[in-house]
Design a protein around this motif. Structure first.
Motif, PDB file in Angstrom:
ATOM      1  N   LEU A  16      21.426  19.736  75.508  1.00 34.32           N
ATOM      2  CA  LEU A  16      22.622  18.932  75.754  1.00 34.32           C
ATOM      3  C   LEU A  16      23.044  18.162  74.504  1.00 34.32           C
ATOM      4  CD1 LEU A  16      21.852  17.512  79.328  1.00 34.32           C
ATOM      5  CD2 LEU A  16      23.391  19.387  78.712  1.00 34.32           C
ATOM      6  N   ILE A  17      22.090  17.659  73.739  1.00 34.78           N
ATOM      7  CA  ILE A  17      22.417  16.923  72.518  1.00 34.78           C
ATOM      8  C   ILE A  17      23.083  17.846  71.500  1.00 34.78           C
ATOM      9  CG2 ILE A  17      21.419  15.738  70.516  1.00 34.78           C
ATOM     10  CD1 ILE A  17      19.269  14.627  72.448  1.00 34.78           C
ATOM     11  N   VAL A  18      22.516  19.026  71.304  1.00 33.91           N
ATOM     12  CA  VAL A  18      23.089  19.981  70.342  1.00 33.91           C
ATOM     13  C   VAL A  18      24.439  20.497  70.841  1.00 33.91           C
ATOM     14  CG1 VAL A  18      22.741  22.199  69.197  1.00 33.91           C
ATOM     15  CG2 VAL A  18      20.804  20.631  69.483  1.00 33.91           C
ATOM     16  N   ALA A  19      24.525  20.834  72.130  1.00 37.12           N
ATOM     17  CA  ALA A  19      25.776  21.328  72.699  1.00 37.12           C
ATOM     18  C   ALA A  19      26.869  20.267  72.607  1.00 37.12           C
ATOM     19  CB  ALA A  19      25.566  21.748  74.156  1.00 37.12           C
ATOM     20  N   GLY A  20      26.499  19.015  72.832  1.00 39.82           N
ATOM     21  CA  GLY A  20      27.465  17.923  72.709  1.00 39.82           C
ATOM     22  C   GLY A  20      28.005  17.805  71.298  1.00 39.82           C
ATOM     23  N   ALA A  21      27.133  17.988  70.306  1.00 38.05           N
ATOM     24  CA  ALA A  21      27.561  17.921  68.906  1.00 38.05           C
ATOM     25  C   ALA A  21      28.517  19.066  68.580  1.00 38.05           C
ATOM     26  CB  ALA A  21      26.341  17.964  67.990  1.00 38.05           C
ATOM     27  N   HIS A  26      34.304  20.944  67.773  1.00 41.80           N
ATOM     28  CA  HIS A  26      35.474  21.755  68.109  1.00 41.80           C
ATOM     29  C   HIS A  26      36.655  20.884  68.541  1.00 41.80           C
ATOM     30  CE1 HIS A  26      33.854  25.741  67.578  1.00 41.80           C
ATOM     31  NE2 HIS A  26      32.771  25.432  68.274  1.00 41.80           N
ATOM     32  N   ILE A  27      36.371  19.761  69.193  1.00 40.74           N
ATOM     33  CA  ILE A  27      37.450  18.851  69.595  1.00 40.74           C
ATOM     34  C   ILE A  27      38.020  18.135  68.373  1.00 40.74           C
ATOM     35  CG2 ILE A  27      37.984  16.771  70.906  1.00 40.74           C
ATOM     36  CD1 ILE A  27      35.877  17.642  72.936  1.00 40.74           C
ATOM     37  N   ILE A  42      22.090  15.785  63.380  1.00 43.67           N
ATOM     38  CA  ILE A  42      21.736  16.329  64.697  1.00 43.67           C
ATOM     39  C   ILE A  42      20.224  16.468  64.827  1.00 43.67           C
ATOM     40  CG2 ILE A  42      21.977  18.313  66.223  1.00 43.67           C
ATOM     41  CD1 ILE A  42      24.717  18.810  64.921  1.00 43.67           C
ATOM     42  N   THR A  43      19.593  16.946  63.768  1.00 44.60           N
ATOM     43  CA  THR A  43      18.133  17.093  63.794  1.00 44.60           C
ATOM     44  C   THR A  43      17.443  15.750  63.965  1.00 44.60           C
ATOM     45  OG1 THR A  43      18.280  19.026  62.349  1.00 44.60           O
ATOM     46  CG2 THR A  43      16.132  17.949  62.521  1.00 44.60           C
ATOM     47  N   PHE A  44      17.927  14.743  63.228  1.00 46.29           N
ATOM     48  CA  PHE A  44      17.349  13.403  63.357  1.00 46.29           C
ATOM     49  C   PHE A  44      17.515  12.878  64.781  1.00 46.29           C
ATOM     50  CE2 PHE A  44      18.291  12.693  58.608  1.00 46.29           C
ATOM     51  CZ  PHE A  44      17.038  13.155  58.253  1.00 46.29           C
ATOM     52  N   TRP A 102      34.255  12.473  64.899  1.00 44.98           N
ATOM     53  CA  TRP A 102      33.291  13.437  65.459  1.00 44.98           C
ATOM     54  C   TRP A 102      32.088  12.716  66.053  1.00 44.98           C
ATOM     55  CZ3 TRP A 102      28.295  14.237  63.255  1.00 44.98           C
ATOM     56  CH2 TRP A 102      27.522  15.208  63.915  1.00 44.98           C
ATOM     57  N   LEU A 103      31.589  11.693  65.329  1.00 43.01           N
ATOM     58  CA  LEU A 103      30.438  10.941  65.818  1.00 43.01           C
ATOM     59  C   LEU A 103      30.750  10.240  67.131  1.00 43.01           C
ATOM     60  CD1 LEU A 103      27.589   9.800  65.447  1.00 43.01           C
ATOM     61  CD2 LEU A 103      28.574   7.971  64.050  1.00 43.01           C
ATOM     62  N   ALA A 104      31.964   9.669  67.233  1.00 40.32           N
ATOM     63  CA  ALA A 104      32.362   8.988  68.474  1.00 40.32           C
ATOM     64  C   ALA A 104      32.443   9.987  69.625  1.00 40.32           C
ATOM     65  CB  ALA A 104      33.704   8.287  68.275  1.00 40.32           C
ATOM     66  N   TYR A 105      33.061  11.164  69.361  1.00 43.27           N
ATOM     67  CA  TYR A 105      33.151  12.198  70.399  1.00 43.27           C
ATOM     68  C   TYR A 105      31.759  12.648  70.824  1.00 43.27           C
ATOM     69  CZ  TYR A 105      38.186  12.826  69.558  1.00 43.27           C
ATOM     70  OH  TYR A 105      39.529  12.646  69.462  1.00 43.27           O
ATOM     71  N   TRP A 106      30.905  12.887  69.851  1.00 44.53           N
ATOM     72  CA  TRP A 106      29.554  13.380  70.136  1.00 44.53           C
ATOM     73  C   TRP A 106      28.771  12.376  70.974  1.00 44.53           C
ATOM     74  CZ3 TRP A 106      25.010  13.328  66.177  1.00 44.53           C
ATOM     75  CH2 TRP A 106      23.894  13.940  66.742  1.00 44.53           C
TER      76      TRP A 106
END
Length: 459
Positions: A16-21, A26-27, A42-44, A102-106
């Protein structure tokens, strides 16, 4: 060892974390060719989540526990993970390559799906348990109102996954009044019932004085796979909820101590510091305008300072925008503002009515002296007066005082010209201590912004 369920839960969270990123990318970048991900960040975040989520209890069994607390734990855990990731990226000088949007969306998307996945699992299990499956049979040991209360709570929450199957009456002859549960008053008959019916849980709903009875049941089932839980009757002796803690390696029950465990205080402190920092940055222009208005309204400093008591009675200096003309009071006397008080300036009256005079207290929160939500601190002179005449008053200082609180959003703020007003305020503060959760804090913050900025009790 890590069970299969715990492993699956962790793998789902990683996905879910990776998919959310990916979805956030894409958004943010409509052209898929331009979309990009910061793999290091993302890895962190995945690594921090795998370490932090167990500390917040997200992989424990939530059978019979609060759904709101689960949601608040998941929300806070994800915020902490993202904050830690940001700090690490900042220290590695990689923040310039991260898209803030992107960070806010993620953060929003992943936080939402992490909560949704748990709500879905929680909901499915509730339905399954309501249908009579995935239940754990419980035999209750006890007597009197406390024991009856435990059984009735179990009967009223079928979705919790516990089912009362029998009760052992420690004091035969008392009126147990439990028509839905088999009542047994012979010890050997009870133990045989537990073994022959595969009862998985024994709950000892007993007062602290029944030590020998507790030991008897522990000894009887010492070598069997039966969970024995002690639910002490603490209402008559404990100030708060009588929580069990580990103290220098030994179990201890809090009779009069902070009702918030250490991990909850850490969570609350992390949230407070982040919230205060964001609030001060966002409100900086407004703070500047108010400071100029206060300075022009009358002679005197921009800020009013006064010593107050914090957590565990520690003294600190509280900050407010000055709302009164400079005046002198007798030593040891603090006169509360009253309706039509001539000492209040025109600007000060507006600030007090809208609570904008309290905004500098975010500096106190940032310094660790106050919390965003908690019992409001009073003048030290008032503390010395009310602690002697209002029951439970001093226990307000078991945690950090707050900018806003449960009492304030329920109308108990401003002048306390009658003792009854202070008693009601203290009752609400103690209710907050007994029922604290991250969700309750969020509810109070939202209520403060929505309806608490203007109050007829503030003058």
């Amino acid at each position: 060892m890590l069970g299969i369920q715990g492993l699956v839960a962790r793998l789902v969270d990683v996905f879910l974390i990776v998919a959310g990123a990916v979805l956030a990318s894409h958004i943010r970048f409509e052209d898929t060719v331009q979309s990009r991900l910061d793999g290091a960040f993302i890895t962190f975040s995945v690594a921090f989540a795998l370490v932090s989520f167990p500390a917040f209890g997200l992989y424990e069994s939530w059978r019979g526990r609060s759904l709101l607390r689960l949601v608040s734990r998941a929300s806070l855990a994800w915020i902490v993970v993202q904050a830690c990731g940001l700090v690490l990226m900042f220290s590695l000088h990689r923040t310039e390559v991260i898209s803030r949007l992107w960070l806010a969306y993620w953060t929003a998307i992943t936080g939402g799906v992490l909560i949704a996945s748990r709500l879905m699992t929680y909901g499915v299990l509730r339905r399954v348990r309501r249908a009579g499956m995935n239940l754990r049979d419980v035999a209750v040991v006890g007597y009197g109102a406390h024991c009856q209360r435990i059984v009735r709570k179990m009967e009223a929450s079928p979705a919790s996954g516990f089912r009362a199957s029998a009760m052992f009456d420690v004091r035969p002859g008392t009126d147990v009044a439990l028509a839905c549960v088999s009542v047994i008053d012979d010890f050997h008959e009870f133990t045989e019932y537990v073994r022959s019916n595969g009862v998985q849980e024994i709950w000892l709903a007993l007062p602290l004085s029944e030590g020998s009875t507790i030991q008897r049941f522990v000894n009887e089932f010492r070598n069997e796979l039966v969970n024995i839980r002690f639910i002490p009757d603490m209402q008559s002796v404990a100030m708060f909820d009588g929580a069990m803690i580990d103290l220098i390696g030994a179990p201890a029950i809090n009779l009069m101590a902070s009702p918030l465990p250490a991990h909850a205080l850490v969570q609350k402190d992390i949230f407070d510091r982040i919230f205060a920092a964001v609030a001060l940055l966002a409100l900086a222009p407004l703070l500047l305008v108010i400071a100029v208005a206060v300075k022009l309204s009358s002679r005197g400093p921009v800020f009013f300072t006064q010593y107050r008591k914090g957590a565990d009675g520690r003294i600190f200096k509280i900050y407010k925008f000055r709302t009164m003309r400079p005046h002198v009071e007798s030593a040891g006397v603090v006169t509360q503002a009253t309706k039509g008080d001539s000492r209040i300036t025109s600007v000060g009256r507006l600030l007090r009515r809208t609570s904008l005079d309290e905004l500098p207290q975010f500096f106190n929160v940032l310094r660790g002296e106050m919390s965003v939500v908690g019992p409001r601190p009073h003048a030290i002179e008032h503390d010395e007066l009310y602690r002697k005449i209002v029951n439970g008053y001093i226990h307000r200082y078991r945690i950090k005082p707050g900018i806003t609180g449960w009492a304030q959003i329920n109308g108990f703020r401003g002048e306390t010209d009658r003792l009854e007003k202070m008693q009601k305020r203290v009752e609400h503060d103690l209710y907050y201590l007994l029922n604290w959760s991250f969700a309750l804090d969020m509810r109070i913050v939202v209520a403060t912004v929505a309806k608490g900025l203007v109050s007829s009790n503030a003058y």
